[in-house]
Scaffold this motif. Sequence first.
Motif, PDB file in Angstrom:
ATOM      1  N   TYR A   1       0.878  -1.179   0.000  1.00 31.30           N
ATOM      2  CA  TYR A   1       0.000   0.000   0.000  1.00 31.30           C
ATOM      3  C   TYR A   1       0.919   1.234   0.000  1.00 31.30           C
ATOM      4  O   TYR A   1       1.682   1.434   0.954  1.00 31.30           O
TER       5      TYR A   1
ATOM      6  N   PHE B   1      -2.607   0.263  -4.226  1.00 32.00           N
ATOM      7  CA  PHE B   1      -2.636  -0.991  -3.470  1.00 32.00           C
ATOM      8  C   PHE B   1      -2.328  -2.170  -4.377  1.00 32.00           C
ATOM      9  O   PHE B   1      -2.715  -2.177  -5.552  1.00 32.00           O
TER      10      PHE B   1
ATOM     11  N   LYS C   1      -4.494  -7.642  -1.820  1.00 31.74           N
ATOM     12  CA  LYS C   1      -4.453  -7.187  -0.413  1.00 31.74           C
ATOM     13  C   LYS C   1      -5.642  -6.261  -0.125  1.00 31.74           C
ATOM     14  O   LYS C   1      -6.264  -6.343   0.935  1.00 31.74           O
TER      15      LYS C   1
ATOM     16  N   SER D   1      -5.563  -1.632   7.011  1.00 31.55           N
ATOM     17  CA  SER D   1      -4.248  -2.025   6.492  1.00 31.55           C
ATOM     18  C   SER D   1      -3.265  -2.255   7.636  1.00 31.55           C
ATOM     19  O   SER D   1      -2.453  -3.182   7.586  1.00 31.55           O
TER      20      SER D   1
ATOM     21  N   LEU E   1      -0.365  -4.897   6.429  1.00 26.28           N
ATOM     22  CA  LEU E   1       0.123  -4.572   5.088  1.00 26.28           C
ATOM     23  C   LEU E   1       1.416  -3.766   5.210  1.00 26.28           C
ATOM     24  O   LEU E   1       1.589  -3.003   6.171  1.00 26.28           O
TER      25      LEU E   1
END
Length: 236
Positions: free
Chosen positions: A107, A161, A165, A186, A191
């Motif tokens: 991200y 992104f 995910k 996230s 992430l």
Amino acid sequence: MNKSILIPVFNEQGNIGSLITKINKKIDTDDEIIIIDDGSTDKTHQEAGEHKCKVLKHDKNLGKGAAMRTGIKNAKGQLIIFMGGDGQDDPEEIDLLINGVIEGYDYVIGSRFVKDSNLKDRYSNKAILPINKIGNKSLTFLINILFGQSITDSQSEFKCFKADKLKELNLESNRYEIETELLIKSFRNKLKIKEVPVHRYERIHGKSNLFDVPFGRFIFGLKVLKTIIKGYLFWK
Ligand SMILES: Nc1nc2c(ncn2[C@@H]2O[C@H](COP(=O)(O)OP(=O)(O)OP(=O)(O)O)[C@@H](O)[C@H]2O)c(=O)[nH]1
Ligand SMILES: [Mg+2]
């Protein structure tokens, strides 16, 4: 990696056509631009339809978050990029976000505030109103304290992104608070997040939707606070 560029819009006549033209110059043939027209009452839909892109439509206004979720459901790319439809983000900077994913991040946030050598030249007071900046910095501070992070721009709408995910996050927000939900979920899903410095320009046509609603910015702040509290207590 092929990309889906998702642009949620509400009444962006005059802005959306030239933005699509600029993005099309930057992307490859197997990439897609998806405009999600959220019940616009002006000629946004027609203007977008005159350019190379996919246009999805909500019959009535459901909110930016709802439009982003519609976009995600329809996106086919391995990367999903979000940007504003008001021309305030720079299509030339899409590659900066993608480079972050190539480096290994899930991200990548286009941050207006992360420091680099030309921070002061990246936006003017008209591009980011001082009231917005104060609100954003306060909310970002709170998010960082509660979740043990060091983000600089929690409300950025320009981001990229890895699609798989993103699709695991089960988003539920309908309006602007979706940016906060994306961030907190996230963190919760661990992430790998990176911020890269981006510019922010002034809107050319129309006005921010946050101005149209009475006390729009105040209501927005309350909804973000509610999302932060919900995320802290319930999103594990
Ligand atoms: N789909 C959808 N998009 C919206 C809605 N409200 C705003 N947007 C879009 O979200 C993007 C940003 O909206 P703005 O209202 O300019 O908000 P902002 O750029 O975050 O904040 P400002 O700095 O005040 O301009 C633009 O592409 C808008 O068209 C909405 O209700 N639905
Ligand atoms: Mg705007």
